[in-house]
Enzyme design. Structure first.
Site, PDB file in Angstrom:
ATOM      1  CD  GLU A 287      -2.751  -1.206   2.340  1.00 16.40           C
ATOM      2  OE1 GLU A 287      -2.884  -0.412   3.342  1.00 16.40           O
ATOM      3  OE2 GLU A 287      -3.772  -2.092   2.329  1.00 16.40           O
TER       4      GLU A 287
ATOM      5  CG  ASN B 283      -0.786  -7.134  -1.389  1.00 11.84           C
ATOM      6  OD1 ASN B 283      -1.192  -7.827  -2.213  1.00 11.84           O
ATOM      7  ND2 ASN B 283      -1.139  -7.147  -0.085  1.00 11.84           N
TER       8      ASN B 283
ATOM      9  CG  HIS C 286      -9.934  -5.301   0.472  1.00  8.93           C
ATOM     10  ND1 HIS C 286     -10.226  -6.563   1.235  1.00  8.93           N
ATOM     11  CD2 HIS C 286      -8.427  -5.131   0.806  1.00  8.93           C
ATOM     12  CE1 HIS C 286      -9.240  -6.874   1.803  1.00  8.93           C
ATOM     13  NE2 HIS C 286      -8.235  -6.167   1.716  1.00  8.93           N
TER      14      HIS C 286
ATOM     15  CD  GLU D  74      -4.932  -7.863   1.926  1.00  8.48           C
ATOM     16  OE1 GLU D  74      -5.522  -7.093   2.124  1.00  8.48           O
ATOM     17  OE2 GLU D  74      -3.827  -7.489   1.886  1.00  8.48           O
TER      18      GLU D  74
ATOM     19  CG  ASP E 257     -13.296  -8.483   1.439  1.00 13.63           C
ATOM     20  OD1 ASP E 257     -12.747  -7.568   0.705  1.00 13.63           O
ATOM     21  OD2 ASP E 257     -12.629  -8.426   2.829  1.00 13.63           O
TER      22      ASP E 257
HETATM   23  C1  XIL Z   1      -6.661  -6.013   8.130  1.00 11.48           C
HETATM   24  C2  XIL Z   1      -6.897  -7.336   8.959  1.00 11.48           C
HETATM   25  O1  XIL Z   1      -7.951  -7.927   8.325  1.00 11.48           O
HETATM   26  C3  XIL Z   1      -7.695  -6.909  10.290  1.00 11.48           C
HETATM   27  O2  XIL Z   1      -7.989  -8.098  11.153  1.00 11.48           O
HETATM   28  C4  XIL Z   1      -6.815  -6.015  11.007  1.00 11.48           C
HETATM   29  O3  XIL Z   1      -7.433  -5.308  12.045  1.00 11.48           O
HETATM   30  C5  XIL Z   1      -6.283  -4.953  10.058  1.00 11.48           C
HETATM   31  O4  XIL Z   1      -5.751  -5.330   8.970  1.00 11.48           O
HETATM   32  N1  XIL Z   1      -5.010  -4.598   3.395  1.00 11.48           N
HETATM   33  C6  XIL Z   1      -4.148  -5.367   3.973  1.00 11.48           C
HETATM   34  C7  XIL Z   1      -4.497  -6.385   5.203  1.00 11.48           C
HETATM   35  O5  XIL Z   1      -2.953  -5.622   3.584  1.00 11.48           O
HETATM   36  O6  XIL Z   1      -3.486  -6.713   6.163  1.00 11.48           O
HETATM   37  C8  XIL Z   1      -5.662  -5.804   6.205  1.00 11.48           C
HETATM   38  O7  XIL Z   1      -5.832  -6.785   7.062  1.00 11.48           O
HETATM   39  C9  XIL Z   1      -6.717  -5.478   5.225  1.00 11.48           C
HETATM   40  C10 XIL Z   1      -6.147  -4.393   4.174  1.00 11.48           C
END
Ligand code: XIL
Length: 413
Positions: free
Chosen positions: A150, A191, A227, A257, A259
């Site tokens: 990020e 990432n 996301h 990741e 969702d």
């Molecule tokens: C999130 C986790 O899911 C949570 O449990 C935590 O509180 C915060 O981080 N991008 C990422 C992940 O790279 O590591 C993050 O995970 C979500 C966004």
């Protein structure tokens, strides 16, 4: 389509023993894995672990939190792996692909780093020490590491982190060079999220890859976090275009990741159908692009998702509901994977009906339409309607027809 009939058919599909599970279908479709994140605190939930422990369903794990900087180096030069090792140990004991997450990131970063007053040389040494220590601990165990996470913000500017403020973009190649020195045999990833929309942020991350390469640093992959939002997810073709922007730079890509959240919950049945289509588009785009190696969802069940606590009012973003029942999105993902599966990929150690078949077939042949009857009964769109070992319904709801994809999978399209 009559809503109650649609829901009934989905329930019927869920109650039927699955012929192929997601990881096995993904491997047979040419991907390396289908996987999920898992947090230490969730490993005591027997119902969740029944899903996770099915290695035909989940073939890859990533620690949701444990390997982050705040946990492994909470104070300077004091490294602790008790929390971090839980999920990697589970993955190793089950011979699953392990994605490791994450090293240089502005979030879940201890105050001693985020609020320190550093010279550029000092912060470089801090990054190098962190990466050297953590990657040495996991050397040889991680398929991939998210080395930098990020670095761009949503406007497309470089993110205003301690790393960027002190080092400019030099922290990018410095992190990747340190990672290569620590473990030469793991895939080194950049990432990020919201790359899927192909906007200014995507442009910036393309630039990041180019900066890393121009500095002579190694980079193997770009992770698209995925996301996403139900109804706002780009089309399969547009997603594939984004993936190809990165593979054209000579790196592999993965959804890391995934969702897809509903903006308000509970989701209506039509919203669940839209979510299913969105999931099919994301997974389908990975299948469409050579160099897309896998899909990781950010949790298997709506019972354990970061979404409700992060995005006010939003939720139900995953493939299983909070009672561990498969949602329409699960059916859509399994269908899009199965439609591509050829059965020629290396079988895993887990025996399922799918992997016992060794017969390779072509998915390019015109699909045989076996059922055309218009009906309000039968399987809904995306549902399975035939194939080796299939004992469920063989008809489709109108206007869908049962189309043979391969010997073990026909689906309603
Ligand atoms: C999130 C986790 O899911 C949570 O449990 C935590 O509180 C915060 O981080 N991008 C990422 C992940 O790279 O590591 C993050 O995970 C979500 C966004």
């Amino acid at each position: 389509m009559v809503k109650s009939a649609y829901i009934a058919s989905l329930l019927a599909a869920c109650a039927t023993p699955a012929v192929g599970q997601l990881h096995q279908l993904a491997v047979n479709a040419g991907l390396k894995y289908f996987g999920t994140c898992l947090d230490n605190s969730h490993t005591s939930d027997a119902a969740l672990m029944a899903i996770i422990n099915n290695s035909a369903e989940v073939g890859q794990l990533v620690p949701e939190n444990g390997q982050k900087w705040a946990y492994v180096q909470p104070t300077q030069n004091s490294f602790t792996y008790t929390t971090a090792d839980v999920i990697p140990n589970l993955a190793t004991s089950k011979n699953l692909v392990l994605r490791c997450h994450t090293l240089t990131w502005h979030s879940q970063l201890p105050n001693w780093v985020a609020n320190g007053s550093w010279t550029k040389a000092q912060l470089q040494a801090v990054i190098e020490a962190h990466i050297a220590n953590v990657m040495a601990h996991y050397k040889g165990k991680c398929y991939a590491w998210d080395v930098v996470n990020e670095a761009a913000d949503d406007s497309g500017a470089w993110r205003d982190s301690v790393f960027y403020r002190v080092m400019g973009t030099d922290f990018l190649p410095i992190s990747f060079k340190a990672a290569k020195a620590a473990d030469a045999n793991t895939k080194l990833y950049y990432n990020d999220y919201n790359l899927e929309y192909n906007g200014a942020k995507t442009d910036r991350v393309v630039e990041a890859v180019n900066i890393i390469k121009a500095a002579g640093a190694p980079i193997d992959g770009v992770g698209l976090q995925g996301h996403l939002i139900v109804g706002s997810t780009p089309s399969r073709a547009n997603l594939a275009t984004v993936l190809r922007r990165f593979t054209a730079l000579g790196v592999e890509v993965a959804y890391t990741e995934l969702d897809i959240r509903h903006s308000s919950v509970p989701a209506s049945s039509s919203a669940l159908t839209t979510q299913a289509n969105d999931y099919a588009n994301v997974v389908g785009s990975c299948l469409d692009v050579t160099g897309c190696v896998g899909v990781t969802v950010w949790g298997m069940s709506d019972k354990y998702s970061w979404v409700p606590s992060t995005f006010s009012g939003a939720g139900e973003a995953l493939l299983y509901d909070s009672n561990m029942n498969k949602k329409a999105a699960w059916t859509a993902v399994s269908s899009v994977l199965a439609a591509k599966a050829t059965g020629t990929a290396k079988p895993s150690s887990t025996t399922t009906t799918l992997v016992t078949s060794t017969k390779a077939t072509s998915t390019t042949a015109a699909p045989a339409t076996t059922t055309t009857a218009s009906s309000s009964t039968g399987q809904a769109r995306w549902g399975q309607c035939g194939g080796i070992g299939w004992t469920g319904p063989t008809t489709c709801q109108s206007p869908y027809t049962c189309q043979k994809q391969n010997d073990w999978y026909s689906q309603c399209l």
